[in-house]
Design an enzyme around this catalytic site. Structure first.
Site, PDB file in Angstrom:
ATOM      1  N   GLY A  12     123.013  10.981  11.231  1.00 59.03           N
ATOM      2  CA  GLY A  12     123.384  11.617  11.198  1.00 59.03           C
ATOM      3  C   GLY A  12     124.346  11.338  12.825  1.00 59.03           C
ATOM      4  O   GLY A  12     125.612  11.864  13.133  1.00 59.03           O
ATOM      5  N   ASP A  48     115.579  -4.524   9.757  1.00 54.82           N
ATOM      6  CA  ASP A  48     114.500  -4.193   9.772  1.00 54.82           C
ATOM      7  C   ASP A  48     114.041  -4.014  11.107  1.00 54.82           C
ATOM      8  O   ASP A  48     113.331  -4.675  12.265  1.00 54.82           O
ATOM      9  CB  ASP A  48     113.731  -3.647   9.280  1.00 54.82           C
ATOM     10  N   LEU A  49     114.183  -2.635  12.087  1.00 53.16           N
ATOM     11  CA  LEU A  49     113.811  -2.901  13.525  1.00 53.16           C
ATOM     12  C   LEU A  49     112.536  -3.767  14.534  1.00 53.16           C
ATOM     13  O   LEU A  49     112.342  -3.726  15.387  1.00 53.16           O
ATOM     14  CB  LEU A  49     114.279  -1.851  14.497  1.00 53.16           C
ATOM     15  N   SER A  72     113.604  10.363  12.772  1.00 52.56           N
ATOM     16  CA  SER A  72     114.560  11.196  13.629  1.00 52.56           C
ATOM     17  C   SER A  72     114.251  12.381  13.419  1.00 52.56           C
ATOM     18  O   SER A  72     114.471  13.673  13.865  1.00 52.56           O
ATOM     19  CB  SER A  72     116.100  11.142  13.279  1.00 52.56           C
ATOM     20  N   TYR A 133     106.419  12.540  16.620  1.00 50.97           N
ATOM     21  CA  TYR A 133     107.577  11.974  16.923  1.00 50.97           C
ATOM     22  C   TYR A 133     107.759  12.163  18.809  1.00 50.97           C
ATOM     23  O   TYR A 133     108.985  11.461  18.796  1.00 50.97           O
ATOM     24  CB  TYR A 133     108.567  13.034  16.084  1.00 50.97           C
ATOM     25  N   ARG A 171     118.649  28.874  18.162  1.00 51.82           N
ATOM     26  CA  ARG A 171     117.567  28.407  19.176  1.00 51.82           C
ATOM     27  C   ARG A 171     118.625  27.188  19.179  1.00 51.82           C
ATOM     28  O   ARG A 171     118.483  26.874  20.775  1.00 51.82           O
ATOM     29  CB  ARG A 171     116.504  27.157  18.452  1.00 51.82           C
TER      30      ARG A 171
HETATM   31  C1  15L Z   1     115.313  16.172  16.682  1.00 51.20           C
HETATM   32  O1  15L Z   1     115.364  15.454  18.471  1.00 51.20           O
HETATM   33  C2  15L Z   1     116.140  15.600  15.672  1.00 51.20           C
HETATM   34  O2  15L Z   1     116.521  14.097  15.649  1.00 51.20           O
HETATM   35  C3  15L Z   1     116.829  16.540  14.757  1.00 51.20           C
HETATM   36  O3  15L Z   1     117.046  16.350  13.135  1.00 51.20           O
HETATM   37  C4  15L Z   1     116.626  18.052  15.219  1.00 51.20           C
HETATM   38  O4  15L Z   1     115.601  18.360  14.623  1.00 51.20           O
HETATM   39  C5  15L Z   1     116.603  18.414  16.598  1.00 51.20           C
HETATM   40  O5  15L Z   1     115.925  17.683  17.173  1.00 51.20           O
HETATM   41  C6  15L Z   1     116.533  19.623  17.089  1.00 51.20           C
HETATM   42  O6  15L Z   1     115.487  20.364  17.966  1.00 51.20           O
HETATM   43  O7  15L Z   1     116.991  21.202  16.625  1.00 51.20           O
END
Ligand code: 15L
Length: 268
Positions: A12, A48-49, A72, A133, A171
């Site tokens: 994205g 591929d990382l 992500s 994450y 938010r």
């Molecule tokens: C992130 O780090 C994500 O990559 C994104 O998709 C959203 O979820 C964003 O945080 C968020 O906190 O809204």
């Protein structure tokens, strides 16, 4: 800065920044695990990382990297380990081996997601990750510190809020960043003459921001967009969301609520 590599270019953020970077640098090398159709001034290299040899090839002849490639959002440990921890290490290490000068690391607000919404935090606060994450991105931020101090790689960590055309809900009025403001920060990371190691928040000029982004402003960041211009639509969108009394207390929102079994009173 001539040749810039973008990892995770099919995602994205990659999709949104590519048109804004074309022509700024003479060549963009795009990489992802899924194919991308390159435009004029771009080339695509599939990689591929998690494969260090492949990442080293990817970094050959590159001056700067925008490292987006990762899981992500929150995920199971195995993909986070492969994509973010091992993949992240490989990108920094390959950059060092290939003599890359700058690395812009796309980190996240979820590195500090367990700070309460009443707090205004700056770039020096301790990490308070709200998810596996978030922990993996804190690891990436620490890699940046080490590769800057030990090996002289210039590193900018951008703790990105949420990149979208407009803030999607209440938010996001605090953490939203427009694609063009994000590109401005990325260009600071690649081109500013004095970057050794810096942390900034990737947010637009948001009246409700939870961040003191003075470090970004010191480096010349002048955001052009304001979340508040979308306050009505974002507030209305919120009415359609399920209630989340726990997530609403913390900057990381729903990422804090996932799997939560802690003591909310102790998270001060
Ligand atoms: C992130 O780090 C994500 O990559 C994104 O998709 C959203 O979820 C964003 O945080 C968020 O906190 O809204």
């Amino acid at each position: 800065m001539q040749r810039v590599l973008i990892t995770g270019a099919a995602g994205g953020i990659g999709r949104r920044i590519r048109p804004l970077l074309r022509g700024v640098y003479s060549s963009l090398r795009l990489s992802d695990v899924v194919a991308i159709e390159p435009e004029q001034g771009e080339e695509f290299v599939k990689a591929d990382l998690a494969d260090l040899a492949a990442v080293e090839q990817l970094c050959q002849g590159v001056d700067g990297i925008i490292h987006l490639g990762a899981s992500s959002v929150e995920d199971a440990w195995e993909p986070v380990l492969q994509n973010n921890i091992i993949g992240g290490y490989n990108v920094f290490e390959a950059a060092r081996r290939q003599g890359v000068r700058r690395l812009v690391f796309a980190t996240t607000n979820h590195v500090v997601g367990f700070y309460r919404r009443q707090r205004t935090i700056d770039h020096t606060v301790m990490p308070r990750p709200d998810s596996r994450y978030g922990v993996s991105k804190a690891f990436g931020e620490a890699l940046g510190r080490m590769y800057a101090d030990k090996y002289g790689l210039g590193v900018l960590n951008i703790r990105i809020g949420n990149v979208w055309e407009e803030p999607a809900d209440r938010r996001r009025l605090s953490i939203w960043i427009s694609p063009r403001d994000l590109v401005q920060l990325m260009r600071i990371g690649l081109d500013h003459p004095e970057i050794h190691f810096e942390v900034v928040y990737g947010v637009s000029d948001n009246a409700r921001a939870w961040y003191d982004n003075a470090n970004a402003y010191r480096l010349g960041y002048r955001p052009q967009d304001r979340a508040e211009d979308y306050a009505q639509s974002a507030t209305e969108a919120d009415l359609k969301l399920p209630p989340d009394p726990l997530g609403e207390q913390f900057q990381g929102g729903g990422f804090c609520t996932m799997e939560f079994s802690g003591d909310v009173m102790k998270i001060t």
